[in-house]
Design a protein around this motif. Sequence first.
Motif, short mmCIF file in Angstrom:
data_model
loop_
_atom_site.label_atom_id
_atom_site.label_comp_id
_atom_site.label_asym_id
_atom_site.label_seq_id
_atom_site.Cartn_x
_atom_site.Cartn_y
_atom_site.Cartn_z
N TRP A 53 0.65 -1.11 -0.08
CA TRP A 53 -0.34 -0.01 -0.15
C TRP A 53 1.43 1.16 0.27
O TRP A 53 1.69 1.27 0.75
CB TRP A 53 -1.10 0.10 1.36
CG TRP A 53 0.55 -0.06 2.62
CD1 TRP A 53 0.17 0.51 3.65
CD2 TRP A 53 0.23 -1.79 3.17
NE1 TRP A 53 0.44 0.46 4.49
CE2 TRP A 53 0.86 -1.33 4.31
CE3 TRP A 53 -0.05 -2.66 3.18
CZ2 TRP A 53 0.85 -1.77 5.31
CZ3 TRP A 53 0.56 -3.90 3.88
CH2 TRP A 53 0.84 -3.28 4.95
N LYS A 55 0.63 5.39 -0.46
CA LYS A 55 0.15 6.63 -0.91
C LYS A 55 -0.15 7.59 -1.97
O LYS A 55 0.92 7.84 -2.42
CB LYS A 55 -0.02 8.20 0.19
CG LYS A 55 -0.60 7.95 1.54
CD LYS A 55 -0.47 9.17 2.76
CE LYS A 55 -0.24 8.72 3.44
NZ LYS A 55 0.22 10.28 4.85
N ASN A 69 -8.58 0.59 -3.87
CA ASN A 69 -8.99 1.89 -3.14
C ASN A 69 -10.37 1.57 -2.38
O ASN A 69 -10.19 2.37 -1.04
CB ASN A 69 -9.42 3.49 -3.96
CG ASN A 69 -8.90 3.53 -4.83
OD1 ASN A 69 -7.33 3.51 -4.64
ND2 ASN A 69 -9.29 4.44 -6.13
N LEU A 84 -9.81 2.55 1.98
CA LEU A 84 -8.18 2.79 1.86
C LEU A 84 -7.56 4.59 1.66
O LEU A 84 -7.11 4.68 2.34
CB LEU A 84 -6.97 1.97 1.22
CG LEU A 84 -7.52 0.52 0.99
CD1 LEU A 84 -6.58 -0.65 0.28
CD2 LEU A 84 -7.73 -0.20 2.07
N SER A 85 -8.43 5.06 1.01
CA SER A 85 -8.34 6.54 0.88
C SER A 85 -7.29 7.34 2.02
O SER A 85 -7.88 7.24 2.98
CB SER A 85 -9.05 7.20 0.12
OG SER A 85 -8.83 8.71 0.26
N TYR A 87 -4.50 6.23 0.89
CA TYR A 87 -4.02 5.07 0.08
C TYR A 87 -4.70 3.87 -0.69
O TYR A 87 -6.19 3.57 -1.06
CB TYR A 87 -3.92 3.91 1.80
CG TYR A 87 -2.62 4.23 2.55
CD1 TYR A 87 -1.82 4.30 2.57
CD2 TYR A 87 -3.78 4.98 3.79
CE1 TYR A 87 -0.54 4.76 3.53
CE2 TYR A 87 -2.30 5.64 5.04
CZ TYR A 87 -1.35 5.20 4.81
OH TYR A 87 -1.18 5.97 5.99
N SER A 341 -9.10 2.49 11.94
CA SER A 341 -9.08 2.21 10.59
C SER A 341 -8.31 1.81 9.83
O SER A 341 -6.98 1.83 10.30
CB SER A 341 -9.29 3.78 10.48
OG SER A 341 -7.93 4.82 10.43
N GLN A 343 -6.08 3.77 7.30
CA GLN A 343 -5.51 4.32 7.33
C GLN A 343 -4.05 4.38 8.91
O GLN A 343 -2.87 4.25 9.21
CB GLN A 343 -5.54 5.47 7.64
CG GLN A 343 -6.45 5.90 6.35
CD GLN A 343 -7.90 5.26 6.25
OE1 GLN A 343 -8.16 5.41 7.30
NE2 GLN A 343 -8.51 5.94 4.98
N GLU A 344 -5.15 4.02 9.81
CA GLU A 344 -4.09 3.54 11.29
C GLU A 344 -3.05 2.76 10.98
O GLU A 344 -2.39 2.19 11.62
CB GLU A 344 -5.38 3.89 12.70
CG GLU A 344 -5.79 4.64 12.87
CD GLU A 344 -6.81 5.20 13.81
OE1 GLU A 344 -7.37 6.04 15.04
OE2 GLU A 344 -7.71 4.05 13.52
N PHE A 346 -2.31 1.54 8.37
CA PHE A 346 -1.24 1.04 7.72
C PHE A 346 -0.09 1.70 7.50
O PHE A 346 1.29 1.71 8.19
CB PHE A 346 -1.59 1.79 6.41
CG PHE A 346 -2.16 0.67 5.02
CD1 PHE A 346 -2.36 -0.75 5.75
CD2 PHE A 346 -3.09 1.50 3.93
CE1 PHE A 346 -2.99 -1.39 4.74
CE2 PHE A 346 -3.59 0.44 3.57
CZ PHE A 346 -4.12 -0.86 3.49
N ARG A 347 -0.28 3.06 8.54
CA ARG A 347 1.19 4.06 9.58
C ARG A 347 1.63 2.83 10.76
O ARG A 347 2.38 2.95 10.45
CB ARG A 347 -0.07 5.10 10.13
CG ARG A 347 -0.14 6.03 9.61
CD ARG A 347 -0.84 7.61 10.20
NE ARG A 347 -0.23 7.83 11.29
CZ ARG A 347 0.91 8.47 11.18
NH1 ARG A 347 1.30 8.98 10.61
NH2 ARG A 347 1.54 8.66 13.01
N THR A 353 4.21 5.25 13.54
CA THR A 353 3.45 5.66 14.72
C THR A 353 4.07 6.32 15.37
O THR A 353 4.87 5.83 15.62
CB THR A 353 1.93 4.92 14.79
OG1 THR A 353 3.19 3.21 14.31
CG2 THR A 353 0.99 4.50 14.27
#
Length: 379
Positions: A53, A55, A69, A84-85, A87, A341, A343-344, A346-347, A353
């Motif tokens: 993944w 961005k 997406n 995913l957006s 990402y 989420s 996004q959390e 993937f980070r 993080t």
Amino acid sequence: MVPQKFDYIIIGSGLAGLQLAYAFSLDPYFENLKIAIIDPSSKKTNDKTWCFWEKGLGQWDEVITRSWNQGEFISTKAHINLELSPYAYKMLRSIDFYNFIRAALKDKTNIDFIIDEIQEIEESKLIALGKKGKYIATHFFDSRIDSDYLVDENSTKIFQHFKGFHIKTKASVFDKSTFTMMDFRIKFPDSTSFTYILPLNDSEALIEYTFFTPFLTEESIYDKYLNTYIKDVLKVDEYEIIGTENGVIPMTDYNFHKASSPKVTKIGTAGSWVKGSTGYSFKHTEKKVAQLIQNIKTGKDPKNNLLNNRSRWYDAIFLDVLNRHNELGEELFTKFYSKNSPQEIFRYLDEETNLTEELKIMFSLYDPEFVRSFFRKLF
Ligand SMILES: Cc1cc2nc3c(=O)[nH]c(=O)nc-3n(C[C@H](O)[C@H](O)[C@H](O)COP(=O)(O)OP(=O)(O)OC[C@H]3O[C@@H](n4cnc5c(N)ncnc54)[C@H](O)[C@@H]3O)c2cc1C
């Protein structure tokens, strides 16, 4: 035999070796250095499919096969849509990657591809001994895996092992806008095992049956579970298998990178670049390569600051839980995807993080077994 002389030698023209060679070729700082990439394989087949993944636009967009997406996570207790957006989840066939890099390096007169298998590096003489020749360099970037890994008693060893069917169906079956990250509905008893689906269009997909287990299994088991999934979950009777893919990825807290030395930097799986808790390494490799190049240009040891010890420790705890209680996988991943989420997630998996965000993720996964594993991995 007179040894061939280079400034840098990259051992292995796989993911890490080629990403590193490509990065050297793009940076004028290295244009006067003589670089060799040595591998017994000329990498002419599609030996794997990489997904990752990222961005927005990325470095490999020219050669990716598909991107999504949105995805989904399915377990017996949850069906979660993953938006995913910003990402996108991208799929890249290894043959397209190999060909892309080879084409990009074709006219670089300072970079040579050599077909040979390195058997040993004699560090005191700065020489690599191959089956066909000898090669001298000031520094070696080495993707050969330390074979002690499998007998080491102090590390946790989980294997991510899988078989995929690339199928073509008669009917329209797949929603090509959504991939399936994990579907736990068809499970091998008492194990972390699931189906992963990458749809290419409405009648074609790569479907992989995957285990995260301390044991390996026979080919017939993957076939059985793949056939069951296709028949009972997808409700498809007529399909053709047009390709297959097998793989075993180490999910471990073993310190592969300890085999590095001042003149040899271990890279890729051999440098602990595969994330222990997921088996993903494509995007990590890009970041490690960028850091490694920055280290060289600023006069530091190439391996300086390549690994994140805090993330490695979280991964070690997670792997210890999976190793001792492999049956918990479905529940843990359900918590992971339902309480955080995409996004959390993937980070966190990208190791971007901060401590507060990491604690939130840890608490979302809570199970008493984590407390035991925390102490087991502390000492
Ligand atoms: C089937 C499969 C699918 C995967 N899918 C994903 C995915 O979707 N996403 C993701 O992020 N990760 C994925 N991975 C994990 C990881 O990204 C790959 O394993 C990746 O290829 C690791 O890169 P590497 O350079 O360490 O190893 P490799 O790409 O395997 O390259 C190592 C190279 O070293 C060469 N070599 C070995 N011994 C010698 C020697 N003695 N002398 C010279 N050369 C030698 C080999 O021939 C090989 O070309 C997958 C792994 C597999 C096996």
